[in-house]
Write a protein that holds these residues in place. Structure first.
Motif, PDB file in Angstrom:
ATOM      1  N   THR A 116       3.304   1.347   2.966  1.00 54.24           N
ATOM      2  CA  THR A 116       4.675  -0.012   3.067  1.00 54.24           C
ATOM      3  C   THR A 116       5.268   0.841   2.768  1.00 54.24           C
ATOM      4  O   THR A 116       6.428   1.209   2.024  1.00 54.24           O
ATOM      5  CB  THR A 116       4.722  -0.261   1.730  1.00 54.24           C
TER       6      THR A 116
ATOM      7  N   THR B  42       1.083  -0.717   0.159  1.00 50.62           N
ATOM      8  CA  THR B  42       0.294   0.251  -0.074  1.00 50.62           C
ATOM      9  C   THR B  42       0.536   1.460  -0.427  1.00 50.62           C
ATOM     10  O   THR B  42       2.071   1.205   0.115  1.00 50.62           O
ATOM     11  CB  THR B  42      -0.907   0.320   1.069  1.00 50.62           C
ATOM     12  N   ASP B  43       0.648   2.733  -0.258  1.00 45.30           N
ATOM     13  CA  ASP B  43       0.941   3.702  -0.250  1.00 45.30           C
ATOM     14  C   ASP B  43       2.019   3.702   1.772  1.00 45.30           C
ATOM     15  O   ASP B  43       2.541   4.971   1.514  1.00 45.30           O
ATOM     16  CB  ASP B  43       0.481   4.925  -0.371  1.00 45.30           C
TER      17      ASP B  43
END
Ligand code: PMP
Ligand code: GLN
Length: 385
Positions: A164, A161-162
């Motif tokens: 991570t 995801t953004d």
């Protein structure tokens, strides 16, 4: 009467005492053969011990430079060049640490902030998750199939995801004894290319690899190396886990952040030992022999227990062997490990503690970094169970 309120909110409310402390303590209490915690029961090379003595007697007894003595960092850089044909700058890209645990802690402290997501693979070595949690990060744990411990990289793609921030890998892998292949590393490289995700590559068993396999260091893959903290442990390599010496390697921008924390975490680590290790590393055979040395121990141990009721796949690396006991008892791995220690006088590690929600696969981990005599005594016990 004290007015101090000790009921403050724990930062790690769900973290128990490490299984290594529990099992080694129990083994001592019950006078059991300790094949639980991973450490050799033989001495490291006398030459190395003499080098430490010499370094102490020669006056190397005050603080070492913050990143480690230059000669040791240079020797580490030369080892990386020899083994992987890669260039790391000893000035700015290598730091000597108090073992791998401190290096891992420092990497996470320096990089993971509140709500950052870090992907790890279970079973996982026990220090990753609590450290991520301590710094407000969120662990995304991927439970691997206990048959083969293979990573499905396509499935990992879906978890990114953004938020991570980092992925943590460990090869050769504790506790499974599996290794990541070149194909795995290429897939991981593809996955991370064009992202800002960092990699922490725990390579403490890099030299303990069997059956002609080659260790696939993250350093070998350019799109990984540029974002990777590589972690190593001299304790594992030179049979002296009690010295707590290791190092971290990373590109200079990442290493600069690492050192900002390291300088306040420990500042610098044991000086005479660094002087000795710098000298000892000049002879590559000192670490190149490790694979065949431990393969012999693995083969001896497995040969001795081949007719036991335990099932196993030979370990491919590390000095750990998993043994499946589903044909012996329906007890939980934890209960079985404790009973074995108390009644049969042999200690192993229940691997459910490294799994998601203590997933119990009826497997214990045994450490074969032991003398032949100890392995023979261990096999005698295991064969009777
Ligand atoms: N990572 C793994 C996978 C380990 O098995 C260990 C235990 N040696 C460590 C890190 C920590 O190593 P050290 O004893 O050098 O802190
Ligand atoms: N790495 C060792 C193991 O897996 C233990 C290290 C420790 O005691 N924390 O057994």
């Amino acid at each position: 009467m004290s007015t101090y309120n000790s009921h403050f909110q724990s930062k790690l409310p769900n973290v128990p005492t490490s299984i290594f402390a529990i099992m080694s303590g129990l083994a001592t209490e019950h006078n059991a053969l300790n094949l639980s915690q991973g450490f050799p029961n033989f001495e490291s090379d006398k030459k190395l011990i003499e080098l430490v003595n010499k370094a102490m007697l020669s006056g190397n007894n005050q603080y070492a430079p913050m990143p480690g003595i230059f000669d040791l960092r240079k020797a580490i850089a030369e080892k990386m060049e020899l083994l992987y044909d890669v260039c790391y700058n000893p000035d700015s890209e290598i730091t000597v640490t108090a073992g791998a645990t401190q290096a891992i802690f420092t990497v996470i402290a320096a990089t993971v902030s509140k709500d950052d997501e870090v992907i790890i693979f279970k079973p996982a070595y026990d220090c990753y998750e609590p450290t991520i949690e301590l710094f407000g990060g969120k662990t995304i744990s991927v439970q691997l199939n206990p048959e083969d411990f293979k990573i499905d990289w396509e499935a990992i793609k879906c978890l990114i995801t953004d938020k991570t921030k980092m992925i943590i890998i460990n090869t050769p892998h504790n506790p499974s004894g599996r290794i990541l292949s070149k194909k795995d590393m290429l897939k991981l490289e593809d996955l991370l290319r064009n992202t800002n995700i960092m990699l922490l590559s725990d390579e403490v068993y890099e030299h303990i690899i069997f059956d002609g396999e080659k260790h696939q260091s993250a350093a070998l893959f350019p799109a990984l190396a540029e974002r990777t903290f590589i972690i190593a442990s001299f304790g594992k390599t030179f049979h002296n886990t009690g010295w707590k010496m290791g190092y971290c390697i990373a590109p200079k921008e990442l290493m600069a952040e690492f050192r900002k924390v390291h300088q306040f975490n420990v500042f610098s680590v044991n000086h005479p030992t660094q002087v000795a290790l710098a000298e000892y590393l000049k002879t590559p055979s000192n670490y190149l022999v490790l694979g065949s040395f431990y393969q012999q121990k693995r083969d001896l141990f497995l040969n001795l227990i081949k007719d036991s009721r335990f099932e196993f796949l030979p370990s491919k690396g590390t000095y750990f062997q998993l043994l499946n006991f589903k044909n012996i008892t329906k007890e939980s791995d934890y209960a079985f490990a404790i009973r074995l220690t108390k009644e049969q006088k042999i200690a192993g590690i229940p691997i459910s503690v490294f799994n998601n929600e203590n997933y119990d696969t009826k497997v214990l981990r045994f450490c074969f970094a032991k003398t032949e005599e100890t392995l023979e005594r261990a096999a005698e016990i295991l064969n009777k169970i």
